[in-house]
Design a protein around this motif. Structure first.
Motif, PDB file in Angstrom:
ATOM      1  N   ASN A  30       0.426 -11.612 -12.848  1.00  0.00           N
ATOM      2  CA  ASN A  30      -0.289 -12.891 -12.893  1.00  0.00           C
ATOM      3  C   ASN A  30      -0.565 -13.468 -11.511  1.00  0.00           C
ATOM      4  N   PHE A  31      -0.225 -12.737 -10.474  1.00  0.00           N
ATOM      5  CA  PHE A  31      -0.451 -13.166  -9.085  1.00  0.00           C
ATOM      6  C   PHE A  31       0.234 -14.499  -8.789  1.00  0.00           C
ATOM      7  N   ASP A  32       1.425 -14.722  -9.369  1.00  0.00           N
ATOM      8  CA  ASP A  32       2.169 -15.945  -9.105  1.00  0.00           C
ATOM      9  C   ASP A  32       2.828 -15.903  -7.733  1.00  0.00           C
ATOM     10  N   LYS A  33       3.201 -14.735  -7.265  1.00  0.00           N
ATOM     11  CA  LYS A  33       3.814 -14.594  -5.948  1.00  0.00           C
ATOM     12  C   LYS A  33       2.953 -13.642  -5.135  1.00  0.00           C
ATOM     13  N   MET A  34       2.623 -14.046  -3.929  1.00  0.00           N
ATOM     14  CA  MET A  34       1.768 -13.243  -3.069  1.00  0.00           C
ATOM     15  C   MET A  34       2.606 -12.245  -2.262  1.00  0.00           C
ATOM     16  N   ILE A  35       2.171 -10.997  -2.245  1.00  0.00           N
ATOM     17  CA  ILE A  35       2.864  -9.970  -1.460  1.00  0.00           C
ATOM     18  C   ILE A  35       2.100  -9.634  -0.185  1.00  0.00           C
ATOM     19  N   THR A  36       0.903 -10.156  -0.060  1.00  0.00           N
ATOM     20  CA  THR A  36       0.055  -9.816   1.079  1.00  0.00           C
ATOM     21  C   THR A  36       0.620 -10.251   2.429  1.00  0.00           C
ATOM     22  N   PRO A  37       1.302 -11.419   2.562  1.00  0.00           N
ATOM     23  CA  PRO A  37       1.845 -11.763   3.887  1.00  0.00           C
ATOM     24  C   PRO A  37       2.773 -10.693   4.458  1.00  0.00           C
ATOM     25  N   ALA A  38       3.558 -10.046   3.624  1.00  0.00           N
ATOM     26  CA  ALA A  38       4.425  -8.973   4.120  1.00  0.00           C
ATOM     27  C   ALA A  38       3.591  -7.772   4.549  1.00  0.00           C
ATOM     28  N   ILE A  39       2.522  -7.501   3.818  1.00  0.00           N
ATOM     29  CA  ILE A  39       1.649  -6.382   4.161  1.00  0.00           C
ATOM     30  C   ILE A  39       0.899  -6.661   5.456  1.00  0.00           C
ATOM     31  N   ILE A  40       0.537  -7.928   5.688  1.00  0.00           N
ATOM     32  CA  ILE A  40      -0.190  -8.290   6.911  1.00  0.00           C
ATOM     33  C   ILE A  40       0.663  -7.996   8.145  1.00  0.00           C
ATOM     34  N   LYS A  41       1.966  -8.205   8.054  1.00  0.00           N
ATOM     35  CA  LYS A  41       2.849  -7.904   9.194  1.00  0.00           C
ATOM     36  C   LYS A  41       2.842  -6.410   9.499  1.00  0.00           C
ATOM     37  N   ILE A  42       2.823  -5.602   8.466  1.00  0.00           N
ATOM     38  CA  ILE A  42       2.766  -4.143   8.666  1.00  0.00           C
ATOM     39  C   ILE A  42       1.423  -3.761   9.271  1.00  0.00           C
ATOM     40  N   ILE A  43       0.355  -4.376   8.782  1.00  0.00           N
ATOM     41  CA  ILE A  43      -0.982  -4.106   9.323  1.00  0.00           C
ATOM     42  C   ILE A  43      -1.058  -4.490  10.793  1.00  0.00           C
ATOM     43  N   PHE A  44      -0.394  -5.589  11.175  1.00  0.00           N
ATOM     44  CA  PHE A  44      -0.377  -5.998  12.587  1.00  0.00           C
ATOM     45  C   PHE A  44       0.238  -4.909  13.454  1.00  0.00           C
ATOM     46  N   ILE A  85      -6.397  -9.980  20.022  1.00  0.00           N
ATOM     47  CA  ILE A  85      -7.393 -10.123  18.957  1.00  0.00           C
ATOM     48  C   ILE A  85      -6.803  -9.732  17.604  1.00  0.00           C
ATOM     49  N   VAL A  86      -6.021  -8.646  17.569  1.00  0.00           N
ATOM     50  CA  VAL A  86      -5.387  -8.224  16.320  1.00  0.00           C
ATOM     51  C   VAL A  86      -4.405  -9.295  15.844  1.00  0.00           C
TER      52      VAL A  86
END
Length: 109
Positions: A30-44, A85-86
Motif C-alpha cells: 500500500n506504499f505506507d512506508k517509503m523505501i526509496t530514501p535508503a535506496i537513494i543513499k546507495i545510488i549516491f 552535483i551527484v
C-alpha cells in the motif's frame, strides 16, 4: 478520545502500532512506508564511484601520448564538481520524501 490516542501510538521504528497489525507485506504493497530514501543513499555511493572512475580515466587518458592538457584539466574539474552535483541531486530527491513524511505526520495528528 483514549481509543484515538491508542491508535496513533508509535513504536520505536515510527510505524503506528495499528499498522503492525496489518502486516509488513500490506504496508509495503500500500506504499505506507517509503523505501526509496535508503535506496537513494546507495545510488549516491554508486554515482560517486562512477564519477571518480570517469574522472581518473579522463586524467589518465590526457597523460598518454594522444591526450592533452585540456583533457587532464577537464578530468580534474570533473573530479571536483561531479560528486557535488551527484550529492545535490540525491539531496533534492530526499527532500521530496522528507516532505512526504511530514505531510503523513500532519495527516495522522
Amino acid at each position: 478520545m483514549f481509543r484515538r490516542e491508542k491508535q496513533n501510538e508509535r513504536d520505536k521504528t515510527g510505524i503506528r502500532k495499528c499498522e503492525k497489525k496489518k502486516g509488513i507485506l500490506n504496508t509495503f504493497l500500500n506504499f505506507d512506508k517509503m523505501i526509496t530514501p535508503a535506496i537513494i543513499k546507495i545510488i549516491f555511493w554508486i554515482g560517486l564511484v562512477i564519477c571518480v572512475v570517469f574522472s581518473l580515466s579522463l586524467i589518465l587518458a590526457g597523460l598518454t601520448a594522444y591526450g592533452g592538457g585540456v583533457q587532464v584539466f577537464i578530468g580534474i574539474l570533473t573530479l571536483i564538481f561531479s560528486p557535488i552535483i551527484v550529492r545535490v541531486q540525491c539531496e533534492l530527491l530526499i527532500i521530496v520524501f522528507k516532505i512526504h513524511e511530514s505531510l503523513v505526520e500532519l495527516k495522522n495528528k
